[in-house]
Design an enzyme around this catalytic site. Structure first.
Site, PDB file in Angstrom:
ATOM      1  N   GLU A 126      -4.259 -31.852   0.875  1.00  0.00           N
ATOM      2  CA  GLU A 126      -5.090 -33.806   0.417  1.00  0.00           C
ATOM      3  C   GLU A 126      -6.229 -33.979   0.096  1.00  0.00           C
ATOM      4  OE1 GLU A 126      -3.688 -35.696   3.757  1.00  0.00           O
ATOM      5  OE2 GLU A 126      -1.599 -35.014   3.624  1.00  0.00           O
ATOM      6  N   CYS A 127      -6.908 -32.784  -0.846  1.00  0.00           N
ATOM      7  CA  CYS A 127      -7.640 -32.780  -1.325  1.00  0.00           C
ATOM      8  C   CYS A 127      -8.139 -33.243  -2.818  1.00  0.00           C
ATOM      9  CB  CYS A 127      -9.129 -31.585  -0.568  1.00  0.00           C
ATOM     10  SG  CYS A 127     -10.430 -31.326  -1.056  1.00  0.00           S
TER      11      CYS A 127
END
Length: 159
Positions: free
Chosen positions: A35-36
């Site tokens: 989730e970066c």
């Protein structure tokens, strides 16, 4: 302790992987997260792997949840995410810590061998990359902002 072959780590299936199996290979070791903002680099990592695998190159991905909790899933969920969105075929390891008292021994070694800017040893963010030569020596550290395609010439130089 002058090469990575003394280390072991569990893969996403929780099976122990002895790094002796990588003798003679060039490695790119990366701490990853799902989730970066840098998560799309999985595609570039897969492209590098596809391009150089036949010449003895491996990408080793180590998921980590230490940076703004951007890797919340368990090992199976992380693998499913990688398969669904990026169809990765390089080795995915179990989630680890790269900083602090629970740092995986491999990452203590990598940080010692290739400090960051101004000699900093800590990992600053997801997708920090370490290039390891065929003798198991760390030759370079790349910042999270370095795109995988910009590492190709460094890989070619040591293959």
């Amino acid at each position: 302790m002058n090469n990575i072959y003394q280390f072991k780590a569990n893969n996403y299936r929780n099976e122990e992987v002895n790094f002796n199996q990588y003798k003679g290979h060039v490695l790119l070791i990366v701490n990853t997260a799902s989730e970066c903002g840098f998560t799309p680099q999985y595609k570039g990592l897969q492209n590098l792997y596809d391009q150089y695998k036949a010449k003895g190159f491996e990408v080793l991905a180590f998921p980590c949840n230490q940076f703004k909790q951007q890797e919340k899933g368990d090992n199976q969920e992380i693998k499913q995410f990688c398969d669904l969105h990026f169809n990765i075929s390089f080795p995915l390891f179990a989630k680890i810590e790269v900083n602090g008292v629970n740092t995986h021994p491999l990452y203590n070694f990598l940080k010692e061998e290739a400090p960051g800017i101004l000699g900093s040893k800590s990992i600053k963010w997801n997708f920090t990359k370490f290039l390891v030569n065929k003798e198991g020596k760390v030759v370079k550290r790349f910042a999270p902002t370095t795109k995988p395609e910009n590492i190709a010439s460094s890989i070619e130089a040591i293959l």
